[in-house]
Design a protein around this motif. Structure first.
Motif, PDB file in Angstrom:
ATOM      1  N   PHE A  35      -9.417  81.073  10.115  1.00  0.00           N
ATOM      2  CA  PHE A  35      -9.533  81.249  11.556  1.00  0.00           C
ATOM      3  C   PHE A  35     -10.575  82.319  11.912  1.00  0.00           C
ATOM      4  CE2 PHE A  35      -5.652  79.041  10.769  1.00  0.00           C
ATOM      5  CZ  PHE A  35      -5.628  78.077  11.762  1.00  0.00           C
ATOM      6  N   ASN A  36     -10.177  83.394  12.611  1.00  0.00           N
ATOM      7  CA  ASN A  36     -11.152  84.388  13.061  1.00  0.00           C
ATOM      8  C   ASN A  36     -11.386  85.495  12.038  1.00  0.00           C
ATOM      9  OD1 ASN A  36      -8.347  85.107  13.922  1.00  0.00           O
ATOM     10  ND2 ASN A  36      -9.309  87.035  14.479  1.00  0.00           N
ATOM     11  N   THR A  72      -8.172  83.384  19.593  1.00  0.00           N
ATOM     12  CA  THR A  72      -7.107  82.887  18.727  1.00  0.00           C
ATOM     13  C   THR A  72      -6.536  81.617  19.347  1.00  0.00           C
ATOM     14  OG1 THR A  72      -6.537  85.150  18.118  1.00  0.00           O
ATOM     15  CG2 THR A  72      -4.902  83.465  17.657  1.00  0.00           C
ATOM     16  N   PRO A  73      -6.371  80.499  18.610  1.00  0.00           N
ATOM     17  CA  PRO A  73      -6.526  80.400  17.159  1.00  0.00           C
ATOM     18  C   PRO A  73      -7.761  79.615  16.722  1.00  0.00           C
ATOM     19  CG  PRO A  73      -5.079  78.679  17.910  1.00  0.00           C
ATOM     20  CD  PRO A  73      -5.603  79.353  19.146  1.00  0.00           C
ATOM     21  N   GLN A 393     -12.817  91.275  20.700  1.00  0.00           N
ATOM     22  CA  GLN A 393     -13.084  90.140  19.811  1.00  0.00           C
ATOM     23  C   GLN A 393     -14.496  90.230  19.228  1.00  0.00           C
ATOM     24  OE1 GLN A 393     -12.446  86.877  22.534  1.00  0.00           O
ATOM     25  NE2 GLN A 393     -10.303  86.675  21.969  1.00  0.00           N
ATOM     26  N   ASP A 432      -3.236  89.240  16.469  1.00  0.00           N
ATOM     27  CA  ASP A 432      -4.552  88.933  16.993  1.00  0.00           C
ATOM     28  C   ASP A 432      -4.947  90.036  17.956  1.00  0.00           C
ATOM     29  OD1 ASP A 432      -3.134  88.448  19.335  1.00  0.00           O
ATOM     30  OD2 ASP A 432      -3.538  86.303  19.390  1.00  0.00           O
ATOM     31  N   ASP A 514       3.857  83.000  15.961  1.00  0.00           N
ATOM     32  CA  ASP A 514       3.149  81.854  16.519  1.00  0.00           C
ATOM     33  C   ASP A 514       3.772  81.408  17.844  1.00  0.00           C
ATOM     34  OD1 ASP A 514       1.664  81.978  14.227  1.00  0.00           O
ATOM     35  OD2 ASP A 514       2.503  80.179  13.311  1.00  0.00           O
ATOM     36  N   GLY A 519      -0.288  80.919  19.381  1.00  0.00           N
ATOM     37  CA  GLY A 519      -1.300  80.671  18.364  1.00  0.00           C
ATOM     38  C   GLY A 519      -0.703  80.042  17.127  1.00  0.00           C
ATOM     39  N   THR A 521      -1.633  81.531  13.613  1.00  0.00           N
ATOM     40  CA  THR A 521      -2.212  82.266  12.484  1.00  0.00           C
ATOM     41  C   THR A 521      -1.086  82.983  11.745  1.00  0.00           C
ATOM     42  OG1 THR A 521      -2.804  84.099  13.973  1.00  0.00           O
ATOM     43  CG2 THR A 521      -4.498  82.456  13.513  1.00  0.00           C
TER      44      THR A 521
END
Length: 551
Positions: A35-36, A72-73, A393, A432, A514, A519, A521
């Motif tokens: 993901f990120n 996210t996500p 971010q 996140d 979650d 999200g 993650t």
């Protein structure tokens, strides 16, 4: 001694979703989404299918992988991992999801190849942007094929779309020929995704995920005599799931489906499968799974990776060796391969005096660079320079790794001398940029001293546990967070010869799940700094540990 050992699930606990598995000889490799988090795509290695070690990452070129600003996500999704026996090359396909707003997804799918699982990997080859979860199949006639979920956003059309087949020419470095829709799902669960093609005894098998990457998830199989169909559905679909019954949710965009939580299932959210044929001539499906906090549907550890042994029936379908379709907490190991009782929760033990940064430590939204993260500036310590806050971010000075046990101790030793209240450094639990806890050293004007207190980000809102703050005039402390399922207690001490003292009271961490964030993650533990004053401050860290405890 029996010929078979037992494999316990999950085989990769904590945030390791969307697994793709590959066997080459008696070596097994597994790739998961990141993901990120940077670098992109983790690859794990195993000899027994039960215990996996992080071996390498795939996408670590900052000129290619741009994650800054990723919501996210979004980010790096659902890698596919294959091996072309004709050329001896490993292939990885991944989707970079740029934007999910308006349900009109913006994504690009890329492929890379290498002669070794450890790279170096080729420059990314652009494939398509029609959808996500793209994967490659290398046929025995030398042709290569890509299958992708076509993300259909048209009003009045069934959502999410169809699985599309396209030929891939590695020499030209592109997809060639027409696009053909080969399946709209093998069940009526909806949320079709994660296609993989395999070939066995004259049939092409299409394995997909259906029911959403939540509580209605399942592994679905269809087959055809020709790669472009028509495909027939396994009459027992889904073959692996947490919801072993039929239901109709075609067109329903909800992927979480909390109403389908099955309290009798030992593993939840089971789906997104990947098939491997072992060197012992046995078959396994590796799949996504989750474990909510007891008595809740909140999954703080995120989506994990589990495995089920499967067999071929006389009719040519796959069935779980354990029987039924409900994913099991254990499965039979490979014949003749001993599996130890060692816990799959490995944690992290990063001693920066070694002059190395542990492979497990990742950074959000961009790569770790010497500019903000250095082992050279102070011998035996990791120096992290403050940049933007954890709500950002973009330029976030944070190193973290997944929490892989419901009971864990996250700890560090830090030295920090802030001169402004907007300079912070310390220990974090981080889901996140909108959801985190930060036990931070900062400058308190009220105390006229460096102080220690907890700051919280929840759904993008900030809170400070100001009544629990303590003065730390020396700017030195060991910090730890003791996680016990859905709660955490922070502690501190000023040197190793003093007793640990509580920092505040127990804090509920279920908001970093979650289900509460929206999200998919998982919870991370980490160290980091920020500086909204002049971007001049830095903190030094001696070590960082995530220590799993018996659950």
């Amino acid at each position: 001694m029996t010929d078979y050992s037992t494999i316990k699930n999950p085989i990769l606990p904590g945030f390791t979703p969307d697994p793709a598995v590959l066997g080459v000889g008696d070596d097994y490799y597994l790739a998961t989404s990141t993901f990120n988090w940077y670098p992109g795509v983790q690859i794990f290695h195993s000899k027994d299918l039960a215990h996996w070690e992080l071996q390498t990452y795939v996408f670590n070129d900052p000129d290619f992988l741009h994650l800054a600003g990723t919501d996210t996500p979004a980010g790096v999704w659902a890698p596919d991992l294959t091996y072309d026996k004709r050329t001896g090359k490993y292939w990885i396909v991944m989707c970079q999801m740029h934007n999910m707003n308006g349900n009109l997804f913006d994504q690009d799918n890329y492929a890379v190849y290498a002669d070794s699982i450890n790279g170096p990997w080729s420059k990314p080859i652009y494939l398509n942007s029609i959808g996500f979860d793209c994967s490659l199949f290398h046929d025995d006639d030398g042709k290569h094929w890509a299958v992708t979920l076509e993300w259909d956003t048209r009003k009045g059309y069934q959502h999410p779309g169809a699985i599309v087949l396209e030929q891939f020419d590695p020499d030209q470095g592109k997809l060639v020929g027409p696009t053909k829709r080969i399946s709209r799902g093998g069940t009526d669960r909806g949320c079709l995704e994660a296609p993989h093609i395999y070939k066995h005894d004259g049939y092409y098998y299409l394995m997909t995920a259906e029911g959403g990457t939540g509580y209605g998830h399942g592994v679905v199989v269809q087959r055809s005599k020709t790669i472009d169909g028509p495909y027939e559905s396994d009459p027992q679909n889904p073959i692996i799931t947490s919801t072993p019954y039929r239901y109709f949710r075609r067109g329903d965009p909800d992927s979480l489906r909390l109403d389908l939580y099955n309290p009798k299932a030992p593993l939840q959210k089971c789906g997104h499968g990947s098939l491997v044929h072992t060197a012992t001539d046995e078959w396994y499906v590796v799949h996504l799974s989750a474990r909510p906090l007891p008595g809740t549907t909140n999954c703080t550890l995120g989506r994990e990776t589990s495995i089920q042994k499967v067999e071929w029936t006389e009719e040519g379908w796959l069935r779980m060796k354990a029987g039924g379709t409900l994913a099991q907490p254990t499965t039979e190991g490979m014949k003749g391969i001993q599996v130890s009782d060692k816990s799959q929760a490995a944690g992290v033990n990063a001693d920066f005096s070694t002059g190395k940064i542990d492979l497990h430590l990742m950074s959000p939204y961009g790569p770790r660079t010497e500019e903000w993260c250095s082992l050279k500036e102070r011998s035996g310590w990791l120096r992290i320079h403050g940049r933007q806050s954890f709500f950002s971010q973009f330029q976030v000075s944070l190193l973290a790794s997944r929490i892989d046990s419901f009971k864990s101790i996250v700890s560090t030793k830090v030295e920090f001398n802030p001169i402004h209240y907007s300079q912070s450094a310390g220990l974090t639990l981080y889901y996140d940029n909108s959801n985190w806890l930060f036990a931070r050293l900062y400058h308190s004007e009220t105390l006229n001293s460096t102080a220690l207190a907890i700051m919280k980000g929840e759904k993008g809102n900030k809170d400070e546990y100001i009544l629990d703050r303590v003065a730390l005039p020396g700017g030195k402390a060991e910090l730890k967070a003791e996680i016990d399922y859905g709660q955490v207690q922070f502690f501190y001490r000023t040197n190793e010869n003093t007793e640990w003292r509580k920092l505040g009271d127990l804090i509920d961490i279920s908001f970093m799940s979650d289900e509460q964030t929206g999200g998919f993650t998982g919870l991370m533990g980490g160290i980091g700094t920020w500086d909204a004053y002049r971007r001049q401050s830095f903190a030094d860290f001696k070590y960082f540990k995530i220590t799993p405890k018996n659950e």
